[in-house]
Design a protein around this motif. Structure first.
Motif, PDB file in Angstrom:
ATOM      1  N   THR A  25       0.835  -1.196   0.000  1.00 33.63           N
ATOM      2  CA  THR A  25       0.000   0.000   0.000  1.00 33.63           C
ATOM      3  C   THR A  25       0.871   1.249   0.000  1.00 33.63           C
ATOM      4  OG1 THR A  25      -0.107   0.371   2.377  1.00 33.63           O
ATOM      5  CG2 THR A  25      -1.613  -1.261   1.463  1.00 33.63           C
ATOM      6  N   LYS A  26       0.250   2.379  -0.309  1.00 28.44           N
ATOM      7  CA  LYS A  26       0.990   3.646  -0.348  1.00 28.44           C
ATOM      8  C   LYS A  26       0.394   4.715   0.559  1.00 28.44           C
ATOM      9  CE  LYS A  26       2.512   5.222  -4.269  1.00 28.44           C
ATOM     10  NZ  LYS A  26       2.506   5.699  -5.665  1.00 28.44           N
ATOM     11  N   PHE A  27      -0.696   4.426   1.231  1.00 27.23           N
ATOM     12  CA  PHE A  27      -1.294   5.457   2.078  1.00 27.23           C
ATOM     13  C   PHE A  27      -0.683   5.415   3.485  1.00 27.23           C
ATOM     14  CE2 PHE A  27      -3.936   2.485   4.427  1.00 27.23           C
ATOM     15  CZ  PHE A  27      -4.185   1.479   3.507  1.00 27.23           C
ATOM     16  N   GLY A  28      -0.826   6.521   4.204  1.00 26.23           N
ATOM     17  CA  GLY A  28      -0.270   6.593   5.556  1.00 26.23           C
ATOM     18  C   GLY A  28       1.250   6.678   5.531  1.00 26.23           C
ATOM     19  N   VAL A  29       1.824   6.645   6.717  1.00 29.28           N
ATOM     20  CA  VAL A  29       3.286   6.722   6.842  1.00 29.28           C
ATOM     21  C   VAL A  29       3.902   5.488   6.200  1.00 29.28           C
ATOM     22  CG1 VAL A  29       5.211   6.721   8.479  1.00 29.28           C
ATOM     23  CG2 VAL A  29       3.161   8.077   8.963  1.00 29.28           C
ATOM     24  N   PRO A  30       4.792   5.678   5.220  1.00 31.83           N
ATOM     25  CA  PRO A  30       5.414   4.520   4.597  1.00 31.83           C
ATOM     26  C   PRO A  30       6.516   3.961   5.479  1.00 31.83           C
ATOM     27  CG  PRO A  30       6.276   6.503   3.612  1.00 31.83           C
ATOM     28  CD  PRO A  30       5.253   6.943   4.638  1.00 31.83           C
ATOM     29  N   GLY A  31       6.705   2.676   5.435  1.00 29.29           N
ATOM     30  CA  GLY A  31       7.853   2.144   6.148  1.00 29.29           C
ATOM     31  C   GLY A  31       7.644   0.836   6.851  1.00 29.29           C
ATOM     32  N   LEU A  32       7.298  -0.171   6.088  1.00 30.40           N
ATOM     33  CA  LEU A  32       7.312  -1.538   6.598  1.00 30.40           C
ATOM     34  C   LEU A  32       6.311  -1.820   7.707  1.00 30.40           C
ATOM     35  CD1 LEU A  32      11.034  -2.703   6.579  1.00 30.40           C
ATOM     36  CD2 LEU A  32       9.162  -3.381   5.080  1.00 30.40           C
ATOM     37  N   ARG A  33       5.278  -1.021   7.817  1.00 30.76           N
ATOM     38  CA  ARG A  33       4.216  -1.428   8.730  1.00 30.76           C
ATOM     39  C   ARG A  33       3.437  -2.558   8.098  1.00 30.76           C
ATOM     40  NH1 ARG A  33       0.494   1.421  12.815  1.00 30.76           N
ATOM     41  NH2 ARG A  33       0.083  -0.789  12.852  1.00 30.76           N
TER      42      ARG A  33
END
Ligand SMILES: [Zn+2]
Length: 117
Positions: A25-33
């Motif tokens: 996904t690309k929404f919200g804070v990116p970074g391996l969540r």
């Protein structure tokens, strides 16, 4: 560096019906969540949607991509976010990906209407 999050729930490939177990996904804070249904999305406060920001009300359908291990199909889907909470795959949203699905600033649609804009 990973610039996306993962949605980790199972949905069916629209071509061969094999189970697909994760999507980017690309929404919200990116970074391996890793988001699962019921998780609260982490947003960048004060940012535009395409920079990880939040829409008023926290309602959106976030674009996601996946590939099918069964047939190799590239898949597009919409993940529903209701009041900031991951709320499942949008009904009828899972389909073959198109090149036009991945514009640099496109991360999804406002609101919870499952009909694509
Ligand atoms: Zn497939």
């Amino acid at each position: 560096v990973s610039l996306y999050d993962l949605y980790v729930e199972t949905f069916a490939c629209p071509s061969c019906a094999s189970p697909i177990r994760r999507a980017q996904t690309k929404f919200g804070v990116p970074g391996l969540r890793e988001y699962r249904d019921g998780d609260v999305v982490e947003w960048f406060r004060g940012s535009a949607l395409h920079n990880g920001g939040r829409l008023e009300g926290g309602n959106m359908r976030g674009a996601a991509r996946a590939s099918c291990d069964g047939c190799g199909l590239s898949v597009f889907l919409l993940i529903r976010v209701r009041e900031d909470v991951i709320a499942g795959v949008g009904a009828g949203s899972v389909r073959r990906a198109r090149p036009t699905d991945y514009g640099a600033k496109f991360v999804g649609f406002a609101g919870l209407d499952d009909q694509e804009a």
